[in-house]
Design a protein around this motif. Structure first.
Motif: not given
Length: 489
Positions: A237-238, A253, A263-265, A278, A281, A283, A301
């Motif tokens: 998640t990083t 973000s 993937i959202s961060y 980031l 995150c 996934r 991005q």
């Protein structure tokens, strides 16, 4: 080093023109193309729009662009050299686009085939590319910065502002009435009013850009790479990045794409020098699957922009879609255009070829009147885009593949878009940018710029922009040209 922002316009013009030059490139297939080097330059903040644009210094240039609209390598002053709507194969030596004067321009070609025809021109193994929105806008902004009142074939062989005289006209194209052969106009038809300039930016034929929108929305991609010797697992998640493109401009973000995974961060720690971390995150978003990705894998991005001034685009979220008789739209994924803030009573909406009128708004649910302005109410599946039409632009042909028309009145200032000459407002024609703007905000559309021989006063400065055509369209008034990145040489 001289502070460019302190130079007078005359001194700045002299500096830029001193670095502008025409180069004859011999491609790997033996064809010769003339390209113009556009030097690096800065548009000082507040140069245009009564001090409002650009919002900060805008750094542009540093690439080669075709001096002339592309022709086929077999073209002559009497023939295009290739048939209608050809399928252009990769690396085909028989389908190479060239930049030469006095030729019939290569029209009757789709955007994907134009992209390939440019790529087929290789110089020392390096492929050229279809001109990007940034490269085209760079030439237009530069023309304006230089103070050149550019001319071109916007009126059946001459410029509508000039007398239709011998010396102010170009050589007629014998294959199409009103069109002219490449680069045969007077030097006023070049971007800087010089023989060393880029010709036919205004008029003759529209030109494909390497730019598309879907349902009125453009997705901008900024590039980076994974910076982790072990790569990332499907559960990480990083994510650590380097080689970031404009890393300082990444949103706090947002969304990234790595190979086939979205993937959202939730946060970004930008550390300078194109490096960042980031965190938070999530996934496998948007129906994609979390996966392992190796070190140095490309990361994009993604930022979505609604292109319509005063417009918006959202997605129908009704679980069963929207039947032809339904009047309630549940929407999600709202993307506002410049100057807009969601939907309101009285708005006209476009979904496919149907138009609707908003009669009530409660949270993210719209009540609508269906099939207005002569259009027909039809079924729309869940996930179909619904766009708000702009009150700044006309509502043309609403019962038949509707489009909107206006002008490039002021330009967008976002970091991603300021370099592309996209409209912030479009409600009036002015002498700032002079030119027209057209958009179909339903379906996939590819940009064409510069105007054609029939556009007249709506195509006077090279900024003219149409987002009406599908990438698969082709006709006698759309051509293209190529560019070459300096760092690739």
């Amino acid at each position: 080093m001289t502070n460019i922002s302190k130079l007078s316009l005359a001194a700045l013009s002299q500096r830029i023109n001193a670095q502008t030059r025409t180069v004859d490139f011999v491609a790997d297939d033996g064809s010769i193309s003339q390209m113009v080097f556009i030097p690096k330059f800065t548009i000082p903040a507040g140069s245009f729009e009564n001090g409002k644009f650009p919002a900060s210094d805008l750094n542009l240039g540093g690439f080669f662009i075709d001096k002339y609209q592309c022709s086929h390598k077999s073209a002559t002053p009497f023939a295009r050299g290739i048939g209608d709507n050809p399928t252009v194969a990769a690396d085909s030596a028989d389908a190479v686009a060239v930049s030469q004067p006095g030729k019939v321009p290569w029209t009757h070609i789709t955007q994907p085939n134009a992209i390939q025809a440019c790529a087929n021109r290789k110089i020392n193994g390096v492929a050229c590319h279809l001109v990007t929105m940034k490269e085209w806008a760079t030439v237009c902004y530069l023309t304006k910065l230089l103070g050149h009142d550019i001319r071109g074939n916007n009126n059946y062989g001459h410029d509508i502002r000039d007398a239709n005289t011998w010396e102010k006209s170009a050589v007629a194209d014998p294959t199409q009435s009103g069109r002219t052969l490449t680069g045969t106009g007077p030097v006023s038809w070049s971007h800087n009013g010089s023989a060393d300039g880029v010709f036919d930016i205004v008029g003759n034929v529209w030109e494909w850009m390497d730019f598309t929108i879907t349902d009125g929305v453009y997705t901008h991609k900024k590039r980076s790479r994974i910076n982790d010797s072990d790569g990332i697992t499907a559960k990480d998640t990083t994510i650590t990045l380097d080689s970031m493109e404009y890393g300082e401009n990444w949103p706090s973000s947002g969304i990234i794409q790595i190979e086939n995974e979205i993937i959202s961060y939730g946060a970004i720690d930008y550390q300078g020098n194109g490096k960042a971390v980031l965190s938070s995150c999530v996934r496998g978003q948007l129906s994609t699957t979390a996966a392992i990705h190796a070190d140095n894998t490309v990361v994009h991005q993604l930022t979505k922009y609604c292109i319509t001034p005063g417009g918006a685009t959202a997605t129908i979220a009704n679980s069963d879609g929207l039947s032809a008789s339904a009047t309630a739209i549940v929407y999600t994924d709202l993307v506002n255009g410049p100057g807009n803030n969601g939907f309101a009573v009285g708005d006209t909406l476009q979904a496919g070829n149907e138009q609707m009128k908003v009669t009530a708004v409660v949270s993210n649910t719209l009540t609508v009147e269906r099939g207005i302005n002569g259009s027909t109410a039809v079924l729309h599946a869940k996930g179909t885009a619904v766009a708000k039409l702009s009150a700044q632009l006309s509502n043309a042909s609403p019962a038949n593949d509707a489009y909107q028309q206006g002008y490039l009145t002021t330009m967008r200032t976002e970091n991603d878009l300021a370099c592309m000459a996209l409209p912030f407002s479009g409600n009036a024609q002015t002498n700032e940018y002079k030119d027209g703007f057209w958009i179909r905000n339903h379906g996939v559309r590819a940009a064409v710029r510069g105007a054609s021989w029939v556009l007249g006063a709506n195509g006077r400065a090279g900024f003219a922009l149409s987002l009406n055509d599908a990438p698969s369209d082709w006709n006698d008034n759309i051509g293209f040209r190529a560019a070459l990145s300096l760092e690739n040489l």
